[in-house]
Design an enzyme around this catalytic site. Structure first.
Site, PDB file in Angstrom:
ATOM      1  N   ASP A 170     -12.194  -8.565 104.100  1.00 49.63           N
ATOM      2  CA  ASP A 170     -11.567  -8.426 102.784  1.00 49.63           C
ATOM      3  C   ASP A 170     -12.607  -8.760 101.706  1.00 49.63           C
ATOM      4  OD1 ASP A 170      -9.756  -8.288 100.680  1.00 49.63           O
ATOM      5  OD2 ASP A 170      -9.051 -10.335 100.983  1.00 49.63           O
ATOM      6  N   GLN A 207     -12.554 -12.321  90.279  1.00 52.60           N
ATOM      7  CA  GLN A 207     -11.324 -12.979  90.733  1.00 52.60           C
ATOM      8  C   GLN A 207     -10.982 -14.207  89.887  1.00 52.60           C
ATOM      9  OE1 GLN A 207     -11.571 -14.082  94.886  1.00 52.60           O
ATOM     10  NE2 GLN A 207      -9.431 -14.725  95.027  1.00 52.60           N
TER      11      GLN A 207
HETATM   12 MN    MN Z   1      -8.239 -12.055 101.916  1.00 53.73          MN
END
Ligand code: MN
Length: 441
Positions: A248, A255
């Site tokens: 991921d 973020q």
């Molecule tokens: Mn993740």
């Protein structure tokens, strides 16, 4: 649906050997006890993609006509579902079809199978093939199942209060994107986005400077559930198809600026990489473990609690990350291991995750993909992403080339692998998910 029995059967016998000699290598990923599935064709050809099952250094082409005379009726029915170029129909058919195919292929591939010469024509070397996404993935949700990861990351943002109150009550997750799911070997392009640089009040739009991987497993949904009908925790395994590797990709600077109050968005949606091979839950059965909450934690609510899940809900899957930088590649150095963790250390089991995700009546569909969240353990060497390994960028990771890393550089290759091993049970592996970072465009 009550087909799942969870019993080990003859396909799990650790003594089984195959006439495909490479499958008998004790350290290989693909012994006869594994039999993972992928969608492939001959590399560089314009053949139709179709399903194959890994065995040793080869795969068995499930579209090969030489197989059918040697299958029983349930096996024939199952193989007819996998002849198309994605596995969704096979996934929808549920655990019974999957098990029928596994039993048939296990028998055909055993060393003493009398007609082995007649089915050998279905074998293709793994070096000769290219892969495609195993399924049309309708939805992708990513979770946060490792309390070690949640604690390590939480400490960076909230040293006094790393774990939020909801963490021990529900498996936290978010809806991801499917359009940017990549297969192993496809490069990931460094994203651009809004970043708040240190000391500045206003963001800039720039190349990501804190690009990270996350070592996760992906779980493919098999048979779906009807909208409005939650899946009870003890029925979850009837709805699961298999497990792949999942990286991921995460832009930590994007973020940290965007995530409040609705969670990750552009920091995650630029890429998620998965491996081509999907390992069935049947193959994982010998590696099940009891699942326990730490002493002093509240018991989970009844709809997330099951004695069966407590007995066998954890799965012992070792997850490894290696890094190969451009400089290491140029000098002929081997990839360096960054971490080794274990999915058995997860706080939430896959049964709890699916029971939670459907508890509001949300429907899952065949081919949906669920990410476990970064798999980290209690030890420093079991931290499943660079954000944790470098302690938020304050503690660089050393590479054998003399280089250091806080986050990923262009030209870095991240190599994920995973395997199960148990006393008296041998080893099965997941292959690789290998991705190289290319510069922002
Ligand atoms: Mn993740």
């Amino acid at each position: 649906m009550t087909e799942a029995t969870y019993d080990l059967d003859q396909t799990h016998d650790p003594e089984l050997r195959s006439w495909v000699e490479a499958a008998n290598d004790k350290n290989g990923d693909f012994p006869i006890q594994n039999l993972p599935v992928a969608v492939f064709r001959r590399a560089g050809s314009d053949e139709q993609f179709r399903a194959g099952i890994a065995i040793g250094d080869s795969l068995i082409d499930l579209s090969a006509s030489c197989l059918s005379p040697h299958l029983n009726e349930p096996g024939l029915a199952a193989i007819n579902l996998v002849s198309s170029s994605s596995l969704n129909e096979f996934m929808a058919a549920g655990r019974r079809a999957q098990r029928a195919l596994r039993r048939n292929l296990s028998r055909i591939l055993q060393h003493d199978f009398p007609q082995r010469k007649r089915v050998a024509g279905a074998l293709i070397g793994l070096r000769e093939v290219e892969f495609k996404m195993p399924a049309r993935i309708g939805d992708f949700s990513d979770f946060y199942c490792s309390i070690h990861h949640a604690t390590n990351v939480g400490k960076l943002f909230r040293p006094e209060n790393p774990i939020l109150p909801n963490y021990r009550w529900l498996p936290v997750g978010y809806q991801g994107r499917t359009s940017s799911i990549l297969l192993s070997e496809q490069p990931v392009v460094r994203p651009r986005g809004q970043i708040l640089t240190p000391g500045s009040a206003d963001p800039i739009y720039s190349d990501c400077r804190r690009l990270d991987y996350e070592a996760e497993l992906g779980v493919f949904v098999g048979a779906g559930n009807t909208l409005g009908t939650p899946i009870p925790i003890d029925r979850v395994e009837d709805h699961l198809f298999g497990v792949c590797l999942l990286n991921d990709w995460s832009a930590r600077d994007i973020q940290s600026w965007e995530y409040q109050p609705l969670g990750p968005f552009l920091a995650k949606s630029f890429a998620t990489s998965i491996s081509p091979w999907v390992v069935s839950f049947d193959a994982l059965d010998p590696y099940r473990r009891p699942h326990r909450r730490p002493d002093g934690d509240p018991a989970s609510l009844p709809h997330l609690t099951s004695s069966n899940d407590a007995t066998r809900g954890a799965i012992d899957i070792k997850v490894s990350i290696h890094l190969l930088s451009a400089a290491m590649r140029a000098r002929g150095l081997p990839p360096a291991r960054l971490s080794l963790s274990n999915y058995a250390d997860a706080y939430w089991t896959i049964a709890q995750v699916v029971a939670h995700q459907t508890s509001n009546g949300c429907n899952l569909q065949p081919g949906d993909l669920l990410g476990t969240g970064t798999i980290s353990g209690p030890a420093p060497e079991s931290r499943g992403c660079l954000l944790e390994l470098s302690e938020g960028g304050s503690s660089p990771v050393s590479l054998p080339s003399g280089e250091t890393r806080i986050f990923l550089e262009d030209g870095d290759t991240v190599i994920m692998s995973a395997w199960c091993e148990a006393e008296g049970r041998g080893r099965i592996g997941f292959g690789e998910c290998r991705t190289t970072v290319s510069k922002a465009v």
